[in-house]
Design an enzyme around this catalytic site. Structure first.
Site: not given
Ligand code: XMP
Length: 518
Positions: A176, A174, A58, A232, A374, A85-86
């Site tokens: 991710e 990170h 963040g 969707d 999605k 991270c943060y």
């Protein structure tokens, strides 16, 4: 959310642009994950189902007087915690480490990890020097009490730390993002070796639950749904129709700004193949009229959004006893809207579907896809029998071709663009490229250039082609076409579409550009 999910991982969002990706990685590993804000955390009463907590990155800094945090008690619940991270800096701060804003130690982009110590978190990950993705200015410079260093980089000694006894871990990079090599292994280790959570999340089994939930919510009432033929809304319509059959009314508003033939084809499919209660409203003339001489992108969006709702409302008033409005809201929309009020994620985009909620109708909302990403919706669609042509369709913006015709929109320009776009998309499919691309389209630029065709001079439109790869539309890179494809597509469009004499390919990423031109 998710009373039926017995085990989950909770992600506390401190506002990183990539928090969504953490949730996604965990789901990809077959585990349910939920993103909540630090404010939501205070409201959690029952931790029984929480098998692990992740503190996201963040923009905040623990070096300032006021910074976003979590109650210290969460570290006393014997639930494994991973800070990213943060999140790592916050853990270090809470446990007495030292964090410094440091020009010398700041790292953006690629960095290389060196192993210092064996850890369950880095099992099968740190066998060799690993390339990871960094984005931080602050750095932990003094290890908190009872923590060990697992890995370092050249510029930052405390890049992975752990308190093994209390199962508290922190990584400065990170894991991710795809730029981190094998980042998923970190999550695998955290989930299965440390949290010992079971793989229970799978979309197909969710289908049954969703159908039951719709049945129980709607009962004998009627639901209305704006169906666009995109992924969707199509999945929403099929899912709800499985639950309540003919009590679902689908309205398709044809704005005239869709891809060539697409709208009528979708209508036929839903009417004939899926036998849905669907009504097609051709409003293309009024849309075109209202957009006459409008070239400002924001004005275009507003006109289309408002008009869409007007047409939809007028039509839905013809049906009696409607209690619910179905919407294809996805999980990223929920995370983003939470972030807007909860944490500090800066909003990159503010668009929404033109099939958005007509507030005046005072209908109750049902949003059966609000827990899904999605790619999960696509799998759900497949398991509901949705044809691949729809479930793997590229995203298409609510305002449609209006924001792909730069400048004024005329009937003729729509037709020219539809032809070029049709050729482009067909060629992508023929060359097995369509499914490798997140989104591809043709656009018309508002300038004409000179060309020569046969022996004559031409003065015609420029067609711009855009094709991007992306994970969620938030960031994107242009697709690297083989040269033969570009040669071929340029010829095909110019030879077949009267009104275009030049084709260009957009080679910008997002950021700095956006995916759409307007
Ligand atoms: P940008 O252009 O912001 O687009 O990079 C990111 C993604 O959002 C889609 N998009 C929209 N979708 N209504 C929508 O439903 C809109 O007004 C809208 N504008 C952009 C875009 O196609 C891409 O997938």
């Amino acid at each position: 959310m998710q009373s039926l999910v017995k085990e989950k991982i909770v992600i506390i969002d401190f506002g990183s642009q990539v928090t969504k990706l953490i949730a996604r990685r965990i789901r990809e590993l077959g585990v349910f994950s939920e993103v909540i804000t630090p404010l939501d955390l205070a409201k959690v009463k029952d931790y029984k189902s929480v098998k692990g907590i992740i503190l996201s990155g963040g923009p905040s800094t623990v070096t300032s007087k006021k910074f976003e945090s979590v109650p210290k008690e969460i570290f006393e619940k014997k639930i494994p915690i991973l800070g990213i991270c943060y999140g790592l800096q916050l853990i270090a701060k809470i446990f007495g480490g030292k964090i410094k804003p440091s020009k010398k130690r700041r790292e953006f982009g690629r960095a290389y990890l060196f192993k210092k110590k064996q850890s369950q978190l880095t099992n099968n990950f740190l066998n060799s020097k690993k390339s990871v993705w960094m984005s931080h200015e602050d750095a932990v410079v003094k290890l908190p009490k009872n923590f060990n260093v697992i890995a370092s980089t050249k510029d930052s000694k405390l890049t992975i730390i752990e308190n093994k006894r209390n199962k508290i871990y922190g990584v400065q990079f990170h894991p991710e993002v795809t730029h981190t090599e094998d980042g998923k292994q970190i999550f695998k280790n955290f989930l299965f070796l440390i949290c010992k959570i079971k793989k229970k999340w799978n979309i197909k089994s969710q289908k049954k639950r969703l159908i039951e939930e719709v049945k129980n919510t709607v009962k004998k009432n009627k639901v209305i749904c704006a169906l666009s033929g995109g992924v969707d809304s199509s999945v929403v319509a099929l899912l709800i129709s499985k639950a309540i059959k003919k009590n679902l009314i689908c309205i398709m508003v044809d704005t005239g700004l869709m891809r060539k033939n697409e709208f009528k084809e979708s209508y036929e499919i839903f009417k004939k193949k899926y036998k849905l209660n669907v009504k097609l409203i051709d409003s293309s003339k009024i849309f075109l009229k209202k957009l006459k001489n409008v070239s400002d992108p924001e004005k275009k969006r507003k006109i289309i959004g408002k008009l869409f709702i007007k047409v939809f409302e007028k039509e839905s008033k013809k049906y009696k006893n409607i209690k619910f409005l179905a919407q294809g809201t996805l999980y990223p929309d929920i995370i983003e809207s939470k972030s807007a009020t909860g944490s500090k994620t800066s909003k990159i985009k503010s668009h929404h579907n033109v099939g958005g909620l007509p507030k005046k109708m005072k209908l109750k909302l049902i949003e059966p896809l609000k827990e899904f990403f999605k790619d999960e919706v696509r799998i759900l669609g497949k398991s509901l029998g949705l044809i691949e042509n729809i479930s793997y369709k590229h995203p298409f913006p609510g305002p449609g071709l209006a924001i792909r015709i730069i400048g004024n929109i005329t009937f003729n320009r729509i037709k020219v663009l539809q032809e070029a776009d049709h050729i482009f998309v067909n060629e992508l499919k023929k060359n097995n490229l369509y499914n490798k691309i997140w989104q591809a389209y043709a656009a018309l630029l508002p300038i004409k250039t000179v060309g020569v065709m046969g022996d004559s001079r031409t003065y015609e439109n420029i067609c711009l082609l855009r094709a991007v790869i992306s994970e969620d539309g938030m960031s994107a890179d242009y697709f690297n076409f083989p040269k033969y494809f570009l040669d071929n597509i340029s010829n095909k469009i110019i030879n077949n579409v009267k009104g275009i004499n030049r084709v260009v390919y957009d080679i910008t990423s997002k950021p700095p550009s956006t995916i759409e031109l307007e």
